[in-house]
Motif scaffolding. Structure first.
Motif, short mmCIF file in Angstrom:
data_model
loop_
_atom_site.label_atom_id
_atom_site.label_comp_id
_atom_site.label_asym_id
_atom_site.label_seq_id
_atom_site.Cartn_x
_atom_site.Cartn_y
_atom_site.Cartn_z
N VAL A 1 0.86 -1.19 0.00
CA VAL A 1 0.00 0.00 0.00
C VAL A 1 0.89 1.23 0.00
CG1 VAL A 1 -1.72 1.31 1.30
CG2 VAL A 1 -1.88 -1.18 1.18
N LEU A 2 0.65 2.12 -0.93
CA LEU A 2 1.50 3.30 -1.14
C LEU A 2 0.67 4.57 -0.97
CD1 LEU A 2 4.09 4.71 -2.13
CD2 LEU A 2 3.45 4.08 -4.47
N LEU A 3 1.06 5.39 -0.01
CA LEU A 3 0.31 6.62 0.26
C LEU A 3 1.00 7.88 -0.23
CD1 LEU A 3 -0.82 5.95 3.95
CD2 LEU A 3 -2.06 5.44 1.83
N HIS A 4 2.31 7.82 -0.49
CA HIS A 4 3.06 9.04 -0.84
C HIS A 4 3.92 8.77 -2.06
CE1 HIS A 4 4.86 12.95 0.82
NE2 HIS A 4 5.46 12.73 -0.34
N ASP A 5 3.37 9.13 -3.21
CA ASP A 5 4.06 8.93 -4.49
C ASP A 5 3.66 10.07 -5.42
OD1 ASP A 5 5.63 6.80 -6.17
OD2 ASP A 5 3.97 7.38 -7.45
N HIS A 6 4.66 10.75 -5.98
CA HIS A 6 4.40 11.89 -6.87
C HIS A 6 4.38 11.44 -8.32
CE1 HIS A 6 4.84 15.26 -3.94
NE2 HIS A 6 5.53 14.34 -3.28
N LEU A 7 3.32 11.80 -9.02
CA LEU A 7 3.19 11.40 -10.43
C LEU A 7 4.35 11.93 -11.26
CD1 LEU A 7 1.35 10.03 -12.56
CD2 LEU A 7 0.27 12.27 -12.91
N ASP A 8 4.72 13.18 -11.06
CA ASP A 8 5.80 13.78 -11.85
C ASP A 8 7.18 13.35 -11.35
OD1 ASP A 8 5.22 15.18 -9.53
OD2 ASP A 8 5.79 17.13 -10.33
N GLY A 9 7.24 12.50 -10.33
CA GLY A 9 8.50 11.96 -9.86
C GLY A 9 8.64 10.49 -10.16
N GLY A 10 7.76 9.94 -11.02
CA GLY A 10 7.79 8.51 -11.28
C GLY A 10 7.78 8.12 -12.74
N LEU A 11 8.12 9.04 -13.62
CA LEU A 11 8.09 8.72 -15.05
C LEU A 11 9.16 7.70 -15.41
CD1 LEU A 11 6.82 11.69 -14.80
CD2 LEU A 11 7.46 11.94 -17.20
N ARG A 12 8.87 6.91 -16.42
CA ARG A 12 9.89 6.04 -17.01
C ARG A 12 10.85 6.92 -17.81
NH1 ARG A 12 5.62 1.72 -19.73
NH2 ARG A 12 4.70 0.95 -17.78
N PRO A 13 12.17 6.66 -17.73
CA PRO A 13 13.11 7.49 -18.50
C PRO A 13 12.78 7.54 -19.99
CG PRO A 13 14.29 6.22 -16.87
CD PRO A 13 12.87 5.74 -16.83
N GLN A 14 12.39 6.40 -20.58
CA GLN A 14 12.05 6.39 -22.00
C GLN A 14 10.84 7.28 -22.27
OE1 GLN A 14 13.80 4.80 -24.69
NE2 GLN A 14 12.49 6.34 -25.67
N THR A 15 9.91 7.31 -21.35
CA THR A 15 8.73 8.17 -21.53
C THR A 15 9.12 9.63 -21.50
OG1 THR A 15 7.25 6.51 -20.58
CG2 THR A 15 6.50 8.80 -20.53
N VAL A 16 10.04 10.00 -20.62
CA VAL A 16 10.53 11.39 -20.60
C VAL A 16 11.11 11.76 -21.97
CG1 VAL A 16 12.12 13.03 -19.51
CG2 VAL A 16 11.02 11.27 -18.12
N LEU A 17 11.91 10.86 -22.53
CA LEU A 17 12.51 11.12 -23.85
C LEU A 17 11.45 11.21 -24.93
CD1 LEU A 17 15.53 8.66 -23.52
CD2 LEU A 17 15.69 11.17 -23.65
N ASP A 18 10.49 10.30 -24.91
CA ASP A 18 9.44 10.30 -25.94
C ASP A 18 8.61 11.58 -25.87
OD1 ASP A 18 10.28 7.78 -26.65
OD2 ASP A 18 8.60 6.74 -25.66
N LEU A 19 8.22 11.97 -24.66
CA LEU A 19 7.38 13.15 -24.52
C LEU A 19 8.15 14.43 -24.84
CD1 LEU A 19 5.40 12.26 -21.25
CD2 LEU A 19 4.68 11.98 -23.64
N ALA A 20 9.43 14.45 -24.51
CA ALA A 20 10.25 15.62 -24.86
C ALA A 20 10.33 15.78 -26.37
CB ALA A 20 11.65 15.47 -24.25
N ARG A 21 10.49 14.66 -27.06
CA ARG A 21 10.52 14.71 -28.53
C ARG A 21 9.18 15.20 -29.08
NH1 ARG A 21 10.74 9.55 -29.51
NH2 ARG A 21 8.48 9.51 -29.83
N ASP A 22 8.10 14.69 -28.51
CA ASP A 22 6.77 15.05 -29.01
C ASP A 22 6.46 16.53 -28.84
OD1 ASP A 22 6.44 12.39 -29.61
OD2 ASP A 22 5.14 11.94 -27.89
N CYS A 23 6.93 17.13 -27.75
CA CYS A 23 6.57 18.53 -27.48
C CYS A 23 7.70 19.51 -27.82
CB CYS A 23 6.14 18.71 -26.02
SG CYS A 23 7.45 18.53 -24.81
N GLY A 24 8.82 18.99 -28.31
CA GLY A 24 9.91 19.87 -28.70
C GLY A 24 10.75 20.38 -27.54
N TYR A 25 10.73 19.69 -26.43
CA TYR A 25 11.54 20.10 -25.27
C TYR A 25 12.97 19.61 -25.47
CZ TYR A 25 12.97 20.63 -20.37
OH TYR A 25 13.62 21.00 -19.20
N THR A 26 13.92 20.52 -25.47
CA THR A 26 15.30 20.19 -25.85
C THR A 26 16.31 20.33 -24.73
OG1 THR A 26 15.66 22.46 -26.63
CG2 THR A 26 14.88 20.84 -28.26
N ASP A 27 15.85 20.52 -23.50
CA ASP A 27 16.77 20.80 -22.40
C ASP A 27 17.11 19.59 -21.54
OD1 ASP A 27 16.95 23.44 -23.16
OD2 ASP A 27 15.38 24.12 -21.78
#
Length: 367
Positions: free
Chosen positions: A17-43
């Motif tokens: 049972v998990l009570l303290h987990d942040h959505l924006d602190g749990g992304l898969r690294p590949q998902t970060v890369l995919d979404l950055a490509r999709d939205c043009g984030y280059t940093d």
């Protein structure tokens, strides 16, 4: 009686049972890369999943909550569209289920996802639809059920907490279970947001407050005495109000008024061992007050906080505690039941998960 050995593989089978987990602190690294490509984030600081994973972990190992929080600039930047929010939420559910989590409350701050023109309702609806899709996918793929509910967070340095509290109440029948405030503690006490907490109390809504992580007892005192928090996000600094007995023994420990109040009222502590070490709230896992608080019968719970930044899972957090403090399956069952008792979920449903999922699951492991 044969006990199942405790290792990472067997821990993944244990209901958690998990009570303290942040959505924006749990992304898969590949998902970060995919979404950055999709939205043009280059940093982004790396362009492959493994290097990016290592960067997030190393950057979070700062010993400072303020520096730790800077890593979220990258994940939040790629979570600005309905599709991105829904994907991150769906994958969050899938990842938690794969780790044996049966109930989770995942929090995020809608106000941080408006940069591309979304309004708060669109942010909420996209995220909640992603959670629901993830729950369905887990059931379809594995036949197992996971309950995932959303905590709506307001940023404590901003001035939108009343508006965000109203948002939490608006979506309380659509998957939102409560409210939270997060962000840098020093200089931003929870009492700045009293109007939000008074509104939530009037609406009979649940809320937790980040307190006692980077700042000490005054943060905890305000959270419970002025604001009426149901739970404490972290709360590790409650140890500042506890004097252990000779040579660190527990039998003669002396609790101050605040520590006594927290324990007497059974106010749950959402402890996040790895993250607490990264932010400097504890010097190491061995020096984390988790075991002291557990031995003193506080209502301790085990949590991940940010799975990407800490490169962790619930199973890995439990394993660290087992290896450090010598816990067995019965201890882990107690911490899990603590968490389920403390969930922002109706009493009958909490009881059903304890009796029908958690206890039978641990009975098999205990042997």
């Amino acid at each position: 009686m044969t006990h199942t050995p405790i290792n990472l593989a067997s821990l993944r089978l244990a209901p958690k049972v998990l009570l303290h987990d942040h959505l924006d602190g749990g992304l898969r690294p590949q998902t970060v890369l995919d979404l950055a490509r999709d939205c043009g984030y280059t940093d982004l600081p790396a362009d492959n999943p493994e290097e990016l994973r290592v960067w997030f972990r190393d950057a979070a190992d700062s010993g400072s909550l303020e520096l730790y929080l800077q890593t979220f600039g990258h994940t939040v930047a790629v979570m600005q569209t309905p599709a991105a929010l829904a994907r991150v939420a769906r994958e969050c559910v899938e990842d938690l289920a794969a780790d044996g989590v049966v109930y989770a409350e995942v929090r995020f701050a809608p106000e941080q996802h408006l940069d591309a023109g979304l309004n708060l309702d669109a942010v909420m609806e996209s995220t909640l639809s992603g959670f629901a899709e993830g729950v369905r996918a887990v059931r379809d793929q594995s036949g197992h059920d996971i309950v995932v509910r959303c905590l709506v967070t307001a940023m404590r340095h901003a001035a939108r907490s009343r508006e965000i509290a109203e948002l939490a109440v608006k979506y309380r029948h659509d998957g939102v279970c409560g409210f939270d405030i997060a962000g840098a503690e020093a200089g931003f006490p929870p009492s700045r947001h009293l109007d939000a907490f008074e509104f939530l109390q009037k609406e009979n809504a649940h809320f937790t407050i980040h307190a006692g992580e980077a700042f000490g007892l005054p943060s905890i005192h305000e959270a419970v005495a002025f604001c009426g928090a149901d739970r404490l996000g972290h709360g590790v600094r409650i140890m500042d109000d506890i004097e252990l007995g000779p040579e660190g023994t527990f039998g003669e420990a002396k609790l101050g008024l605040l520590a006594n109040y927290i324990r007497d009222k059974r106010i749950p502590l959402e402890l996040c061992p790895s993250s607490n070490v990264q932010t400097g709230a504890a010097a190491s896992i061995a020096e984390h007050p988790f075991n002291q608080l557990a031995q003193l019968q506080f209502r301790v719970t085990v949590n991940t906080d940010n799975r990407l930044m800490s490169h962790t899972t619930m199973s890995e957090e439990m394993l660290k505690l087992v290896e450090t403090f010598g816990y067995g399956w019965s201890d882990l069952e107690r911490f899990t039941i603590n968490a389920m008792k403390s969930a922002f979920y109706s009493f009958d449903k909490r009881l059903a998960i304890i009796d029908e999922v958690i206890k039978p699951g641990y009975a098999v492991l205990i042997g």
